[in-house]
Design a protein around this motif. Structure first.
Motif, PDB file in Angstrom:
ATOM      1  N   ASP A  93       0.879  -1.167   0.000  1.00 34.83           N
ATOM      2  CA  ASP A  93       0.000   0.000   0.000  1.00 34.83           C
ATOM      3  C   ASP A  93       0.915   1.215   0.000  1.00 34.83           C
ATOM      4  O   ASP A  93       1.716   1.396   0.925  1.00 34.83           O
ATOM      5  N   HIS A 153      -1.836   1.800   9.346  1.00 36.49           N
ATOM      6  CA  HIS A 153      -2.553   0.599   9.766  1.00 36.49           C
ATOM      7  C   HIS A 153      -1.697  -0.649   9.611  1.00 36.49           C
ATOM      8  O   HIS A 153      -0.790  -0.681   8.775  1.00 36.49           O
ATOM      9  N   ALA A 184       1.410  -0.109   7.191  1.00 34.93           N
ATOM     10  CA  ALA A 184       1.521   1.042   6.295  1.00 34.93           C
ATOM     11  C   ALA A 184       1.496   2.301   7.149  1.00 34.93           C
ATOM     12  O   ALA A 184       0.662   2.424   8.051  1.00 34.93           O
ATOM     13  N   GLU A 186       1.184   6.424   6.845  1.00 33.92           N
ATOM     14  CA  GLU A 186       0.713   7.377   5.839  1.00 33.92           C
ATOM     15  C   GLU A 186       0.298   8.725   6.431  1.00 33.92           C
ATOM     16  O   GLU A 186      -0.859   8.969   6.695  1.00 33.92           O
ATOM     17  N   GLU A 281       2.989   7.586   1.581  1.00 40.93           N
ATOM     18  CA  GLU A 281       2.743   6.302   2.244  1.00 40.93           C
ATOM     19  C   GLU A 281       3.721   5.226   1.783  1.00 40.93           C
ATOM     20  O   GLU A 281       4.036   5.124   0.596  1.00 40.93           O
TER      21      GLU A 281
HETATM   22 MN    MN Z   1      -2.984   2.718   3.689  1.00 41.62          MN
END
Ligand code: MN
Ligand code: MN
Length: 297
Positions: A93, A153, A184, A186, A281
């Motif tokens: 991600d 997350h 991840a 971000e 991210e």
């Molecule tokens: Mn994400």
């Protein structure tokens, strides 16, 4: 945890992200951006983890193109392109913000700096609250505001939000990073005039299966089966359904599945004061000494 698959997906996502960063998207429709970026992921041998997000200006996240979305990027737009690749359900991600008006370079750089500083302090055992503090401090020192109610997350197989949240501000309630989990990070950043949080907008064009149950409507159940077979529990877009379903029919059946709470619809997230938002991210796996960033090459 399948480290090789996380790394494979990450390398593909990173290559695509860097091509997205370099390309001039002015005059291109949001639909063409989504389709092109998604095809770049697919042709490298990964599957899509979620529809490419093309969130413009004050829209922070969760906008993907509608079928035939003719909105085009202008030379003053700021666009966050958030993309996800997966191999056997192991997800990469990653996101990049692009804008061709140099006025917004520092807003974009603040999200990048916050991400770098956050990642530089993470290793196994580090507390998530310390990461939130680092992001907040970096962003504020640069004269901007972090978005307080958006977060990174943990990830799991076929699951984008696997239970742990990495805050973008200092906050109570914390977890310690583990070495057998992918995460991840971000940071989302807005201007000093921003409220520093997002509210839900009216538009909903990203969906995901929430549960699997019969609806007593054969056609709706057929669509439900199609979604499960093609996307598992991962998010999808109407654009993806119209390849095999007539658009009007797909919208109708999707509405039924939403009402029956089989499908969840995600609203777009908009800066509460209408200010522009940037995002950066990466996906990573913590180690004893630091992290393995998967979304790099
Ligand atoms: Mn994400
Ligand atoms: Mn993302």
């Amino acid at each position: 945890m399948q480290v090789e698959d996380y790394i494979k997906a990450g390398k593909i996502a990173a290559e695509v992200r860097e091509n997205v960063r370099k390309k001039n998207w002015i005059g291109i429709t949001l639909e063409d951006i989504c389709e092109e970026v998604e095809n770049e992921i697919l042709k490298r041998g990964a599957k899509l983890a979620f529809p490419v997000n093309t969130s413009l200006n004050e829209v922070a996240a969760h906008y993907t193109a509608e079928p035939n979305d003719q909105k085009t990027v202008t030379d003053t737009d700021l666009i966050k392109i958030d993309l996800g690749a997966q191999i056997n359900g192991y997800i990469a991600d990653t996101a990049v913000t692009v804008c061709y008006d140099p006025q917004y370079d520092s807003l974009i750089q603040a999200a990048e700096d916050a991400l770098q500083n956050a990642i530089s302090i993470i290793k196994i055992g580090v507390k998530s609250s310390d990461v939130g503090r680092t992001i907040e401090k970096t962003v504020k020192q640069l004269g901007f505001k972090p978005i307080a109610n958006l977060s990174g997350h943990s990830l799991a197989q076929y699951t984008i939000h696997a239970g742990k949240s990495i805050p973008n501000i200092w906050s109570i309630g914390s977890f310690s990073f583990k070495g057998d989990v992918a995460y991840a990070c971000e940071p989302f950043v807005t201007t000093e005039k921003g409220m520093g949080f997002v509210r839900e907008g009216k538009i909903k064009n990203i969906f995901a299966l929430g549960s699997r149950k019969r609806t007593k409507n054969d056609e709706a159940d057929k669509l439900q089966e199609y979604i499960w077979t093609n996307f598992n529990m991962l998010p999808f877009a109407l654009r993806w359904l119209v390849k095999d379903w007539e658009e009007k029919k797909a919208r109708e059946l999707l509405e039924i599945l939403i009402k029956k709470k089989v499908v969840h619809a995600y609203p777009i997230l908009v800066e509460a004061n209408g200010q522009r938002v940037s995002q950066a991210e990466h996906t990573f796996i913590p180690t004893e000494t630091g992290v393995t960033v998967t979304t790099t090459f």
